[in-house]
Every structure is written in structure tokens, then in C-alpha cells.
Motif scaffolding. Sequence first.
Motif, PDB file in Angstrom:
ATOM      1  N   ARG A 251       0.856  -1.195   0.000  1.00 15.10           N
ATOM      2  CA  ARG A 251       0.000   0.000   0.000  1.00 15.10           C
ATOM      3  C   ARG A 251       0.889   1.242   0.000  1.00 15.10           C
ATOM      4  NH1 ARG A 251      -2.595  -1.212   5.745  1.00 15.10           N
ATOM      5  NH2 ARG A 251      -2.113  -3.288   5.034  1.00 15.10           N
ATOM      6  N   GLU A 252       0.283   2.364  -0.385  1.00 19.85           N
ATOM      7  CA  GLU A 252       1.042   3.604  -0.412  1.00 19.85           C
ATOM      8  C   GLU A 252       1.357   4.049   1.010  1.00 19.85           C
ATOM      9  OE1 GLU A 252      -1.149   6.424  -2.714  1.00 19.85           O
ATOM     10  OE2 GLU A 252      -0.571   5.500  -4.612  1.00 19.85           O
ATOM     11  N   LEU A 253       2.528   4.650   1.156  1.00 22.47           N
ATOM     12  CA  LEU A 253       2.999   5.027   2.486  1.00 22.47           C
ATOM     13  C   LEU A 253       3.658   6.405   2.418  1.00 22.47           C
ATOM     14  CD1 LEU A 253       3.117   3.678   5.288  1.00 22.47           C
ATOM     15  CD2 LEU A 253       5.400   2.879   4.698  1.00 22.47           C
ATOM     16  N   ALA A 254       3.167   7.312   3.262  1.00 19.95           N
ATOM     17  CA  ALA A 254       3.738   8.667   3.301  1.00 19.95           C
ATOM     18  C   ALA A 254       4.616   8.819   4.529  1.00 19.95           C
ATOM     19  CB  ALA A 254       2.616   9.695   3.311  1.00 19.95           C
TER      20      ALA A 254
END
Lengths: 157, 64
Positions: free
Chosen positions: A146-149
Motif C-alpha cells: 500500500r502507499e505510504l507517506a
Amino acid sequence: MDEDGAHQPRSYSEPVAILRPDEETKVRELLDGLERPVELLVALGPEETPLPGARDLDFGAEAVKIATGLAELSERVSCRVEQEPEGFPRFPAISIRPEGRDAGVRYDGLPWGYELGSLIGGVLDAGRAEPALRPESLEALAALDRELALDVFVTPT
Amino acid sequence: MLLAYRCALASPLVTATAIEANEFPRLAEELEVWSVPRIVVGGVPRWDGSVPEPVFVARVLASS
């Protein structure tokens, strides 16, 4: 200063010394080792009022000076300035782009003092053909689904 | 900061942003930035301070 002694606005394209001469020599050498070009996209726009006591600076103009100053040190580093580009929640900001591609690497604010090293380090890493992480770290990151900031709060001192 | 940048450069799923706390005091206050570096993963403060690469990557992935 002009003939009347008045200060003139500095052009964005005018090179500015951002490093001491000995530092500049070292950074030039490091940038000579870039394996691919790196673009610095400086995003300008409305700025938040800094804390009382902060230096009285035009943060956007200073960010442009720093980015253009770095670009002056190497043909492999370029600089572009845009007003309120999409995807930038805070201004000024500098996006560090390997081969002009948005890789999600950004500095929000003015990278002065100690943090100039973060910007230069980011440029050096973005200029590498291969990731700088250890193989085991790359393997672990490859499992990410998943996208991770990641946000890292810093100060220049 | 560089470890976060390196993670972003290594993975298309990761973004890494350095945020100068003094210039964005409202956000810094919201995320209770009392010391730096403060590492925020997915908008949630996770830890303060520099750590070695294996620890950084493990903590980031555990926070995801």
C-alpha cells in the motif's frame, strides 16, 4: 546595487553562493559523481506565517536561491520554478526529481543551515542509478502493498 | 532524513517529505513536534530521533 546605491531585486536565474568556497568544491566533486540527471522543482505559493522570532526572510526567494545555486554547481542538476503546482500542500517546497520524474521526494520549507545537507544528500541519492539502501531493506520494502507517506519534521539547527 | 528519501527512491509506493518545523508551526503543533527529527508515518507520529537503517525500515513497515 545600482548606480544610485539602491538594491535591485535579484533575478531567479542569477547564481548565488550558498556554500563556503571549500564546501562548494566538495559538493561539486560529489555532484560530478551523479549517474543520472536530477531536477529540482521549486514550488512557490502562499506561505504560512512562521513562529515569532524566526528570521525575517522571504522563504520562497531563498529556496529559489538555494536550488539555483546547487544547479550552478553541476550540469547534471537543473532547477525549475513553478507557482502553486498541483500536489504541493505547503510552500515553498523543493521536489527532488531523478531524471525529472516525481519520485515522491520533497523538502517543504527552506533547507538552510544543517538542512542544506539533507537537500544535497537527497540530490546525491536521486542521482544514483541504483537505490542506496541495503539489499535486505530493499527486500523488505518490496513486500509493501500500500502507499505510504513518510514525513520527517526537521529544523535547520 | 536521508533514510526516508532512500525509501521513497527505492519504492514507488513510498513518498518522503522533510518538513521544516519552524516554517509550518501549525502542522508541527498538531503533530506534537517537540524534538526533531520526528518521524510521521501515514499521518501518525511514530518516533523521534535518528535510528540505523534496519531499524528505520522495520519501524516504517510495522507502522504501515
